[in-house]
Design a protein around this motif. Structure first.
Motif, PDB file in Angstrom:
ATOM      1  N   GLU A  66       0.829  -1.208   0.000  1.00 45.62           N
ATOM      2  CA  GLU A  66       0.000   0.000   0.000  1.00 45.62           C
ATOM      3  C   GLU A  66       0.860   1.253   0.000  1.00 45.62           C
ATOM      4  O   GLU A  66       0.569   2.225  -0.703  1.00 45.62           O
ATOM      5  N   VAL A  67       1.946   1.253   0.783  1.00 46.03           N
ATOM      6  CA  VAL A  67       2.844   2.408   0.817  1.00 46.03           C
ATOM      7  C   VAL A  67       3.503   2.596  -0.547  1.00 46.03           C
ATOM      8  O   VAL A  67       3.645   3.722  -1.043  1.00 46.03           O
ATOM      9  N   SER A  68       3.892   1.508  -1.168  1.00 43.76           N
ATOM     10  CA  SER A  68       4.500   1.593  -2.498  1.00 43.76           C
ATOM     11  C   SER A  68       3.519   2.177  -3.504  1.00 43.76           C
ATOM     12  O   SER A  68       3.884   3.027  -4.326  1.00 43.76           O
ATOM     13  N   ASN A  69       2.269   1.736  -3.444  1.00 47.89           N
ATOM     14  CA  ASN A  69       1.248   2.287  -4.342  1.00 47.89           C
ATOM     15  C   ASN A  69       1.043   3.773  -4.070  1.00 47.89           C
ATOM     16  O   ASN A  69       0.887   4.561  -4.996  1.00 47.89           O
ATOM     17  N   SER A  70       1.030   4.149  -2.797  1.00 49.34           N
ATOM     18  CA  SER A  70       0.864   5.563  -2.446  1.00 49.34           C
ATOM     19  C   SER A  70       2.028   6.384  -2.967  1.00 49.34           C
ATOM     20  O   SER A  70       1.847   7.491  -3.476  1.00 49.34           O
ATOM     21  N   LEU A  71       3.251   5.853  -2.857  1.00 47.96           N
ATOM     22  CA  LEU A  71       4.420   6.569  -3.372  1.00 47.96           C
ATOM     23  C   LEU A  71       4.356   6.710  -4.884  1.00 47.96           C
ATOM     24  O   LEU A  71       4.717   7.751  -5.447  1.00 47.96           O
ATOM     25  N   ASP A  72       3.867   5.665  -5.559  1.00 47.70           N
ATOM     26  CA  ASP A  72       3.705   5.748  -7.009  1.00 47.70           C
ATOM     27  C   ASP A  72       2.688   6.817  -7.373  1.00 47.70           C
ATOM     28  O   ASP A  72       2.886   7.598  -8.315  1.00 47.70           O
ATOM     29  N   GLU A  73       1.580   6.881  -6.627  1.00 49.38           N
ATOM     30  CA  GLU A  73       0.568   7.901  -6.880  1.00 49.38           C
ATOM     31  C   GLU A  73       1.129   9.296  -6.628  1.00 49.38           C
ATOM     32  O   GLU A  73       0.855  10.228  -7.384  1.00 49.38           O
ATOM     33  N   LEU A  74       1.939   9.442  -5.572  1.00 48.84           N
ATOM     34  CA  LEU A  74       2.545  10.741  -5.288  1.00 48.84           C
ATOM     35  C   LEU A  74       3.524  11.149  -6.385  1.00 48.84           C
ATOM     36  O   LEU A  74       3.578  12.324  -6.777  1.00 48.84           O
ATOM     37  N   SER A  75       4.282  10.190  -6.883  1.00 48.63           N
ATOM     38  CA  SER A  75       5.222  10.539  -7.955  1.00 48.63           C
ATOM     39  C   SER A  75       4.470  10.908  -9.227  1.00 48.63           C
ATOM     40  O   SER A  75       4.853  11.815  -9.950  1.00 48.63           O
ATOM     41  N   GLU A  76       3.349  10.222  -9.499  1.00 51.32           N
ATOM     42  CA  GLU A  76       2.535  10.590 -10.653  1.00 51.32           C
ATOM     43  C   GLU A  76       1.929  11.970 -10.450  1.00 51.32           C
ATOM     44  O   GLU A  76       1.851  12.764 -11.389  1.00 51.32           O
ATOM     45  N   LEU A  77       1.520  12.255  -9.223  1.00 50.80           N
ATOM     46  CA  LEU A  77       0.971  13.575  -8.917  1.00 50.80           C
ATOM     47  C   LEU A  77       2.047  14.639  -9.076  1.00 50.80           C
ATOM     48  O   LEU A  77       1.791  15.723  -9.601  1.00 50.80           O
ATOM     49  N   GLY A  78       3.279  14.299  -8.648  1.00 49.93           N
ATOM     50  CA  GLY A  78       4.391  15.238  -8.830  1.00 49.93           C
ATOM     51  C   GLY A  78       4.673  15.475 -10.300  1.00 49.93           C
ATOM     52  O   GLY A  78       4.938  16.600 -10.729  1.00 49.93           O
ATOM     53  N   ASN A  79       4.575  14.446 -11.108  1.00 48.36           N
ATOM     54  CA  ASN A  79       4.760  14.611 -12.544  1.00 48.36           C
ATOM     55  C   ASN A  79       3.649  15.469 -13.115  1.00 48.36           C
ATOM     56  O   ASN A  79       3.874  16.287 -13.996  1.00 48.36           O
ATOM     57  N   SER A  80       2.442  15.303 -12.614  1.00 43.96           N
ATOM     58  CA  SER A  80       1.314  16.097 -13.085  1.00 43.96           C
ATOM     59  C   SER A  80       1.513  17.556 -12.735  1.00 43.96           C
ATOM     60  O   SER A  80       1.253  18.433 -13.545  1.00 43.96           O
ATOM     61  N   THR A  81       1.975  17.859 -11.522  1.00 49.11           N
ATOM     62  CA  THR A  81       2.184  19.249 -11.133  1.00 49.11           C
ATOM     63  C   THR A  81       3.329  19.863 -11.917  1.00 49.11           C
ATOM     64  O   THR A  81       3.280  21.039 -12.266  1.00 49.11           O
ATOM     65  N   SER A  82       4.326  19.092 -12.251  1.00 51.69           N
ATOM     66  CA  SER A  82       5.402  19.659 -13.074  1.00 51.69           C
ATOM     67  C   SER A  82       4.889  19.935 -14.473  1.00 51.69           C
ATOM     68  O   SER A  82       5.270  20.897 -15.116  1.00 51.69           O
ATOM     69  N   MET A  83       3.967  19.082 -14.957  1.00 53.55           N
ATOM     70  CA  MET A  83       3.373  19.342 -16.258  1.00 53.55           C
ATOM     71  C   MET A  83       2.503  20.595 -16.180  1.00 53.55           C
ATOM     72  O   MET A  83       2.474  21.395 -17.102  1.00 53.55           O
ATOM     73  N   LEU A  84       1.809  20.761 -15.022  1.00 51.29           N
ATOM     74  CA  LEU A  84       1.013  21.977 -14.849  1.00 51.29           C
ATOM     75  C   LEU A  84       1.926  23.194 -14.790  1.00 51.29           C
ATOM     76  O   LEU A  84       1.599  24.261 -15.330  1.00 51.29           O
ATOM     77  N   GLY A  85       3.056  23.029 -14.129  1.00 56.29           N
ATOM     78  CA  GLY A  85       4.001  24.157 -14.087  1.00 56.29           C
ATOM     79  C   GLY A  85       4.500  24.499 -15.474  1.00 56.29           C
ATOM     80  O   GLY A  85       4.620  25.681 -15.822  1.00 56.29           O
TER      81      GLY A  85
END
Length: 153
Positions: free
Chosen positions: A119-138
Motif C-alpha cells: 500500500e505504501v508503495s502504491n501511495s508513493l507511485d501515486e505521489l510521484s505521478e501527482l508530482g509529474n502532473s504538477t510539473s506538467m502543470l508548471g
C-alpha cells in the motif's frame, strides 16, 4: 497247574506309581504389552520391560516364583511406561499446537506487513505521478505565461 491241585506261584511285577503331569504354571505373558510400550510409549522402559518379560517366560519352566516376580516387574514397568508415554504424547501435542498457533500469527503479521508495504508503495507511485502532473502543470503555466507575453508584446 502242573500237578493236580498244585498252583505255581507267579512273579508279580511292582507297579510304577502313576506320574501326574502338572499343568504349566500360570505366569502371565507380558511380551506383547512390552513390545507395544517399547514402540509407541516409552522405548527405554518398554525395552527393560521386554527383557523382564522374556526372562519370566524362560523362568516359567524351572522357577515359578522367579517367573512371577519378573512378570510383575515387567507389568509395573509397562504401566509406568504407558503413563509416561501418554503424558509425552500429550506434551508433544500441546507443543505442536502452540508452535503452529504462533507460527500462524507470525505469518499473518508478516502478510499484514507485506500488504502495508504494498500500500505504501502504491501511495508513493501515486505521489510521484501527482508530482509529474504538477510539473506538467508548471510547464503549462509557463507556456500560458509566454503566450500572454507574446500577445502583449
Amino acid at each position: 497247574m502242573n500237578q493236580v491241585g498244585y498252583v505255581q506261584p507267579t512273579m508279580v511285577q511292582p507297579q510304577q506309581p502313576a506320574v501326574m503331569q502338572m499343568p504349566p504354571p500360570d505366569v502371565p505373558n507380558r511380551v506383547c504389552a512390552s513390545v507395544i510400550n517399547m514402540l509407541l510409549c516409552c522405548p527405554p522402559l518398554g525395552l527393560v520391560a521386554l527383557i523382564f518379560a522374556c526372562q519370566a517366560n524362560s523362568a516359567k519352566s524351572y522357577n515359578v516364583m522367579e517367573a512371577r516376580s519378573k512378570a510383575d516387574t515387567a507389568k509395573t514397568l509397562n504401566i509406568v511406561g504407558f503413563i509416561l508415554g501418554i503424558l509425552a504424547w500429550i506434551a508433544v501435542g500441546i507443543y505442536l499446537f502452540v508452535f503452529f498457533y504462533f507460527l500462524a500469527g507470525v505469518l499473518n503479521a508478516y502478510g499484514n506487513v507485506l500488504t502495508t508495504i504494498g500500500e505504501v508503495s502504491n501511495s508513493l507511485d501515486e505521489l510521484s505521478e501527482l508530482g509529474n502532473s504538477t510539473s506538467m502543470l508548471g510547464n503549462l503555466d509557463l507556456d500560458i505565461a509566454s503566450n500572454l507575453t507574446s500577445i502583449i508584446n
